[in-house]
Design a protein around this motif. Structure first.
Motif, PDB file in Angstrom:
ATOM      1  N   GLN A 182       0.825  -1.205   0.000  1.00  0.00           N
ATOM      2  CA  GLN A 182       0.000   0.000   0.000  1.00  0.00           C
ATOM      3  C   GLN A 182       0.863   1.259   0.000  1.00  0.00           C
ATOM      4  N   ILE A 183       1.966   1.219   0.734  1.00  0.00           N
ATOM      5  CA  ILE A 183       2.885   2.362   0.733  1.00  0.00           C
ATOM      6  C   ILE A 183       3.550   2.500  -0.630  1.00  0.00           C
ATOM      7  N   LEU A 184       3.953   1.372  -1.230  1.00  0.00           N
ATOM      8  CA  LEU A 184       4.545   1.403  -2.567  1.00  0.00           C
ATOM      9  C   LEU A 184       3.555   1.948  -3.604  1.00  0.00           C
ATOM     10  N   GLN A 185       2.277   1.752  -3.360  1.00  0.00           N
ATOM     11  CA  GLN A 185       1.247   2.251  -4.267  1.00  0.00           C
ATOM     12  C   GLN A 185       0.973   3.739  -4.059  1.00  0.00           C
ATOM     13  N   GLY A 186       1.635   4.327  -3.065  1.00  0.00           N
ATOM     14  CA  GLY A 186       1.422   5.741  -2.778  1.00  0.00           C
ATOM     15  C   GLY A 186       0.267   5.986  -1.827  1.00  0.00           C
ATOM     16  N   ARG A 187      -0.314   4.923  -1.287  1.00  0.00           N
ATOM     17  CA  ARG A 187      -1.431   5.060  -0.339  1.00  0.00           C
ATOM     18  C   ARG A 187      -0.867   4.962   1.078  1.00  0.00           C
ATOM     19  N   VAL A 188      -0.118   5.982   1.436  1.00  0.00           N
ATOM     20  CA  VAL A 188       0.647   5.949   2.687  1.00  0.00           C
ATOM     21  C   VAL A 188      -0.278   5.841   3.901  1.00  0.00           C
ATOM     22  N   GLU A 189      -1.363   6.598   3.907  1.00  0.00           N
ATOM     23  CA  GLU A 189      -2.278   6.562   5.062  1.00  0.00           C
ATOM     24  C   GLU A 189      -2.853   5.166   5.250  1.00  0.00           C
ATOM     25  N   ARG A 190      -3.254   4.537   4.119  1.00  0.00           N
ATOM     26  CA  ARG A 190      -3.795   3.182   4.190  1.00  0.00           C
ATOM     27  C   ARG A 190      -2.719   2.205   4.670  1.00  0.00           C
ATOM     28  N   GLY A 191      -1.492   2.380   4.177  1.00  0.00           N
ATOM     29  CA  GLY A 191      -0.399   1.505   4.566  1.00  0.00           C
ATOM     30  C   GLY A 191      -0.071   1.613   6.051  1.00  0.00           C
ATOM     31  N   SER A 228      -2.186   2.558   8.366  1.00  0.00           N
ATOM     32  CA  SER A 228      -3.319   1.958   9.076  1.00  0.00           C
ATOM     33  C   SER A 228      -3.182   0.444   9.142  1.00  0.00           C
ATOM     34  N   THR A 229      -2.767  -0.164   8.014  1.00  0.00           N
ATOM     35  CA  THR A 229      -2.595  -1.614   7.989  1.00  0.00           C
ATOM     36  C   THR A 229      -1.424  -2.033   8.887  1.00  0.00           C
ATOM     37  N   PHE A 230      -0.354  -1.241   8.889  1.00  0.00           N
ATOM     38  CA  PHE A 230       0.771  -1.543   9.771  1.00  0.00           C
ATOM     39  C   PHE A 230       0.333  -1.466  11.241  1.00  0.00           C
ATOM     40  N   MET A 231      -0.529  -0.505  11.557  1.00  0.00           N
ATOM     41  CA  MET A 231      -1.052  -0.398  12.918  1.00  0.00           C
ATOM     42  C   MET A 231      -1.888  -1.621  13.279  1.00  0.00           C
ATOM     43  N   ARG A 232      -2.603  -2.177  12.284  1.00  0.00           N
ATOM     44  CA  ARG A 232      -3.343  -3.423  12.515  1.00  0.00           C
ATOM     45  C   ARG A 232      -2.387  -4.518  12.992  1.00  0.00           C
ATOM     46  N   ALA A 249     -11.088  -2.097  16.873  1.00  0.00           N
ATOM     47  CA  ALA A 249     -10.634  -0.705  16.954  1.00  0.00           C
ATOM     48  C   ALA A 249     -10.822   0.013  15.606  1.00  0.00           C
ATOM     49  N   ARG A 250     -11.571  -0.621  14.708  1.00  0.00           N
ATOM     50  CA  ARG A 250     -11.895  -0.053  13.389  1.00  0.00           C
ATOM     51  C   ARG A 250     -10.672   0.110  12.485  1.00  0.00           C
ATOM     52  N   LEU A 251      -9.696  -0.741  12.700  1.00  0.00           N
ATOM     53  CA  LEU A 251      -8.566  -0.816  11.775  1.00  0.00           C
ATOM     54  C   LEU A 251      -8.837  -2.001  10.857  1.00  0.00           C
ATOM     55  N   THR A 252      -9.516  -1.731   9.761  1.00  0.00           N
ATOM     56  CA  THR A 252      -9.995  -2.801   8.896  1.00  0.00           C
ATOM     57  C   THR A 252      -8.884  -3.387   8.026  1.00  0.00           C
ATOM     58  N   GLU A 311      -8.343  -0.417  -9.258  1.00  0.00           N
ATOM     59  CA  GLU A 311      -9.014   0.876  -9.182  1.00  0.00           C
ATOM     60  C   GLU A 311      -9.115   1.336  -7.730  1.00  0.00           C
ATOM     61  N   GLY A 312      -9.343   0.390  -6.814  1.00  0.00           N
ATOM     62  CA  GLY A 312      -9.410   0.737  -5.402  1.00  0.00           C
ATOM     63  C   GLY A 312      -8.085   1.197  -4.854  1.00  0.00           C
ATOM     64  N   ALA A 313      -6.994   0.776  -5.518  1.00  0.00           N
ATOM     65  CA  ALA A 313      -5.655   1.203  -5.104  1.00  0.00           C
ATOM     66  C   ALA A 313      -5.297   2.553  -5.706  1.00  0.00           C
TER      67      ALA A 313
END
Length: 239
Positions: free
Chosen positions: A84-93, A95-99, A118-121, A222-224
């Protein structure tokens, strides 16, 4: 991990040699090869994998199955975060790391999915999806031996996915192998109901699986944050 690279190279070479089989679907120019491989995979599933999954589902308590799924899902989340970070979606990445951090720390190493509360999907991402986000065309649809539906691009991304899987570094090797078998059987058990519906339906299983995979893959790209414009009818519909 070397197996993944060799498998991809062998499959693409075999597909090229048998790709003369023609069909009317521009996304599936290798249909002759793919149908043969699909039939092989389906036979392996019916003879070995599905019975093992049914036995596992029968004898393993549901809470244990949930824990196993959570544990391996937590391992996979780390690689998803990197992609996700490599895709440029840093916030999503992040969040997933926090999961991963929450479930590993407070969820008994990932057995409990505390992060979802904790709503970290969870959102799975792989390197094939990352390549798609970078603009790499999917290429033709291809069915891999044992691994199933893919595309040329996603097959090329498999070695990175194998290297990015933390479980592949588990030692001693015998525990890694045992865990890998349990992981595969658990995943298959999760699909028992869906596969039964597919088998009962009056349709071409090959066409259904191919179209569902490609459409889902396109949705993931597309979602990425990839282009909403199809890569071209010849190249993809995606999963």
């Amino acid at each position: 991990m070397k197996y993944a690279a060799r498998l991809g190279a062998f499959t693409l070479a075999a597909a090229a040699l048998t790709g003369c089989a023609t069909n009317n679907n521009p996304n599936d120019p290798l249909e002759g090869f793919n149908r043969a491989m699909f039939s092989f995979n389906d036979t392996v599933d019916q003879v070995a994998l599905k019975p093992a999954a049914q036995a596992y589902d029968t004898i393993t308590p549901s809470f244990v199955q949930t824990g196993i799924g959570n544990f391996f899902g937590n391992i996979g989340d780390l690689w998803s975060s990197i992609n996700q970070i490599l895709q440029g979606r840093v916030e999503r990445g992040v969040s997933t790391f926090m999961r991963v951090a929450v479930n590993t720390t407070f969820g008994l190493g990932g057995v409990l999915d505390v992060a979802s509360e904790a709503r970290l999907t969870r959102e799975r991402s792989d390197f094939g999806q990352t390549l798609g986000k970078w603009g790499v065309a999917s290429g033709p649809y291809v069915v891999l031996p044992l691994l199933g539906p893919s595309t040329v691009r996603d097959t090329a991304g498999l070695p990175a996915d194998f290297y990015g899987d933390l479980w592949s570094y588990k030692r001693p090797t015998r525990w890694r192998n045992v865990g890998s078998v349990i992981r595969i059987v658990d995943r298959r058990a999760q699909l028992l109901d869906a596969s039964t519906l597919l088998e009962d339906a009056a349709l071409d299983k090959y066409d259904f699986v191919r179209d569902a995979y490609l459409q889902r893959r396109q949705s993931q790209i597309e979602g990425a944050g990839g282009s909403n414009k199809p890569e071209s009818k010849e190249e993809s519909i995606k999963p």
